[in-house]
Design a protein around this motif. Structure first.
Motif, mmCIF file in Angstrom:
data_model
loop_
_atom_site.group_PDB
_atom_site.id
_atom_site.type_symbol
_atom_site.label_atom_id
_atom_site.label_comp_id
_atom_site.label_asym_id
_atom_site.label_seq_id
_atom_site.Cartn_x
_atom_site.Cartn_y
_atom_site.Cartn_z
ATOM 1 N N SER A 52 0.848 -1.195 0.000
ATOM 2 C CA SER A 52 0.000 0.000 0.000
ATOM 3 C C SER A 52 0.883 1.244 0.000
ATOM 4 O O SER A 52 0.521 2.263 0.540
ATOM 5 N N GLY A 53 2.016 1.160 -0.602
ATOM 6 C CA GLY A 53 3.059 2.188 -0.616
ATOM 7 C C GLY A 53 4.368 1.439 -0.668
ATOM 8 O O GLY A 53 4.443 0.357 -1.236
ATOM 9 N N THR A 54 5.386 1.968 -0.074
ATOM 10 C CA THR A 54 6.654 1.242 0.026
ATOM 11 C C THR A 54 6.690 0.571 1.392
ATOM 12 O O THR A 54 6.558 1.236 2.416
ATOM 13 N N GLN A 55 6.825 -0.752 1.403
ATOM 14 C CA GLN A 55 6.775 -1.535 2.630
ATOM 15 C C GLN A 55 8.018 -2.388 2.770
ATOM 16 O O GLN A 55 8.590 -2.835 1.784
ATOM 17 N N GLY A 56 8.400 -2.657 4.001
ATOM 18 C CA GLY A 56 9.480 -3.573 4.283
ATOM 19 C C GLY A 56 8.990 -5.006 4.256
ATOM 20 O O GLY A 56 7.816 -5.287 4.502
ATOM 21 N N ALA A 57 9.891 -5.929 3.939
ATOM 22 C CA ALA A 57 9.530 -7.349 3.903
ATOM 23 C C ALA A 57 10.741 -8.191 4.265
ATOM 24 O O ALA A 57 11.880 -7.798 4.031
ATOM 25 N N VAL A 58 10.468 -9.374 4.834
ATOM 26 C CA VAL A 58 11.488 -10.394 5.060
ATOM 27 C C VAL A 58 10.987 -11.667 4.386
ATOM 28 O O VAL A 58 9.808 -12.001 4.478
ATOM 29 N N VAL A 59 11.881 -12.322 3.655
ATOM 30 C CA VAL A 59 11.560 -13.551 2.945
ATOM 31 C C VAL A 59 12.569 -14.607 3.358
ATOM 32 O O VAL A 59 13.776 -14.345 3.382
ATOM 33 N N ALA A 60 12.084 -15.802 3.690
ATOM 34 C CA ALA A 60 12.958 -16.923 4.029
ATOM 35 C C ALA A 60 12.901 -17.946 2.902
ATOM 36 O O ALA A 60 11.828 -18.315 2.442
ATOM 37 N N LEU A 61 14.082 -18.346 2.445
ATOM 38 C CA LEU A 61 14.202 -19.363 1.410
ATOM 39 C C LEU A 61 14.888 -20.572 2.011
ATOM 40 O O LEU A 61 15.903 -20.451 2.685
ATOM 41 N N GLY A 62 14.326 -21.747 1.770
ATOM 42 C CA GLY A 62 14.853 -22.980 2.339
ATOM 43 C C GLY A 62 15.880 -23.634 1.435
ATOM 44 O O GLY A 62 16.503 -22.991 0.591
ATOM 45 N N ASP A 63 16.041 -24.941 1.611
ATOM 46 C CA ASP A 63 17.010 -25.712 0.831
ATOM 47 C C ASP A 63 16.813 -25.483 -0.664
ATOM 48 O O ASP A 63 15.696 -25.501 -1.163
ATOM 49 N N GLY A 64 17.891 -25.264 -1.363
ATOM 50 C CA GLY A 64 17.845 -25.079 -2.812
ATOM 51 C C GLY A 64 17.173 -23.808 -3.251
ATOM 52 O O GLY A 64 16.868 -23.638 -4.422
ATOM 53 N N GLY A 65 16.905 -22.879 -2.334
ATOM 54 C CA GLY A 65 16.269 -21.616 -2.685
ATOM 55 C C GLY A 65 14.761 -21.674 -2.735
ATOM 56 O O GLY A 65 14.116 -20.728 -3.179
ATOM 57 N N SER A 66 14.155 -22.767 -2.262
ATOM 58 C CA SER A 66 12.693 -22.885 -2.286
ATOM 59 C C SER A 66 12.072 -21.928 -1.263
ATOM 60 O O SER A 66 12.639 -21.651 -0.215
ATOM 61 N N PHE A 67 10.891 -21.424 -1.579
ATOM 62 C CA PHE A 67 10.186 -20.507 -0.699
ATOM 63 C C PHE A 67 9.844 -21.199 0.617
ATOM 64 O O PHE A 67 9.348 -22.324 0.626
ATOM 65 N N ALA A 68 10.081 -20.527 1.754
ATOM 66 C CA ALA A 68 9.720 -21.060 3.066
ATOM 67 C C ALA A 68 8.608 -20.215 3.705
ATOM 68 O O ALA A 68 7.573 -20.723 4.073
ATOM 69 N N TRP A 69 8.837 -18.890 3.842
ATOM 70 C CA TRP A 69 7.834 -18.006 4.415
ATOM 71 C C TRP A 69 8.187 -16.550 4.140
ATOM 72 O O TRP A 69 9.293 -16.245 3.710
ATOM 73 N N GLN A 70 7.223 -15.647 4.391
ATOM 74 C CA GLN A 70 7.431 -14.209 4.211
ATOM 75 C C GLN A 70 6.617 -13.439 5.225
ATOM 76 O O GLN A 70 5.607 -13.930 5.721
ATOM 77 N N ARG A 71 7.077 -12.248 5.560
ATOM 78 C CA ARG A 71 6.349 -11.314 6.410
ATOM 79 C C ARG A 71 6.559 -9.928 5.818
ATOM 80 O O ARG A 71 7.648 -9.601 5.379
ATOM 81 N N ALA A 72 5.505 -9.101 5.837
ATOM 82 C CA ALA A 72 5.611 -7.740 5.317
ATOM 83 C C ALA A 72 5.119 -6.754 6.362
ATOM 84 O O ALA A 72 4.211 -7.056 7.137
#
Length: 158
Positions: A85-105
């Motif tokens: 809804s504008g410019t927001q911060g985010a954290v993304v976790a990638l697991g083994d081999g770069g697969s998506f694990a989780w995100q928070r914004a």
């Protein structure tokens, strides 16, 4: 390793392509023993309406590579489209081999960004950043500004 690209980027023999011509973010894990790329992953722009991403920090723990920064527009970090809804911060976790694990914004009434990430001795993810505006919400907590137009630094444990 983290950065942005358009068209394509090659990291240690792994090439990632941007199919739509808009800026994307790449995250790669390098071997601690020889520096060779173990994997590389694309975090992609979903819309072209001024979307951008600013990778700011990267960290790791045994089970994940952690990436923090800010984004604007609609992005797919791997768990489905997320719209700011504008410019927001985010954290993304990638697991083994770069697969998506989780995100928070972050969400809030103004600009926010995450600039650093680390882990505590117990394995909790700890992020740092700043926001402007009246409030920012992150992980169920609401941060309230002390007033003025200055950026307000914070840290949070996830």
């Amino acid at each position: 390793m983290v950065g942005t690209y358009t068209t394509s980027v090659t990291v240690g023999g792994i090439t990632l392509y941007d199919e739509d011509g808009w800026q994307d973010i790449y995250v790669a894990r390098l071997s601690p023993t020889n520096g060779n790329a173990q994997w590389a992953n694309r975090l992609r722009t979903v819309t072209s309406n001024g979307a951008y991403g600013l990778p700011r920090g990267i960290g790791s723990r045994d089970d994940a590579t952690l990436r923090v920064g800010s984004f604007h527009g609609t992005w797919d970090f791997g768990g489905g489209p997320v719209t700011s809804s504008g410019t927001q911060g985010a954290v993304v976790a990638l697991g083994d081999g770069g697969s998506f694990a989780w995100q928070r914004a972050l969400s809030g009434s103004g600009f926010s960004e995450l600039t650093s990430v680390t882990t505590s001795p117990s394995g909790d993810v700890v992020v740092g950043g700043s926001f402007d505006g009246d409030q920012a919400s992150f992980g169920g907590q609401t941060l309230t500004s002390s007033g003025g137009f200055a950026f307000h630094p914070f840290y949070a444990s996830l």
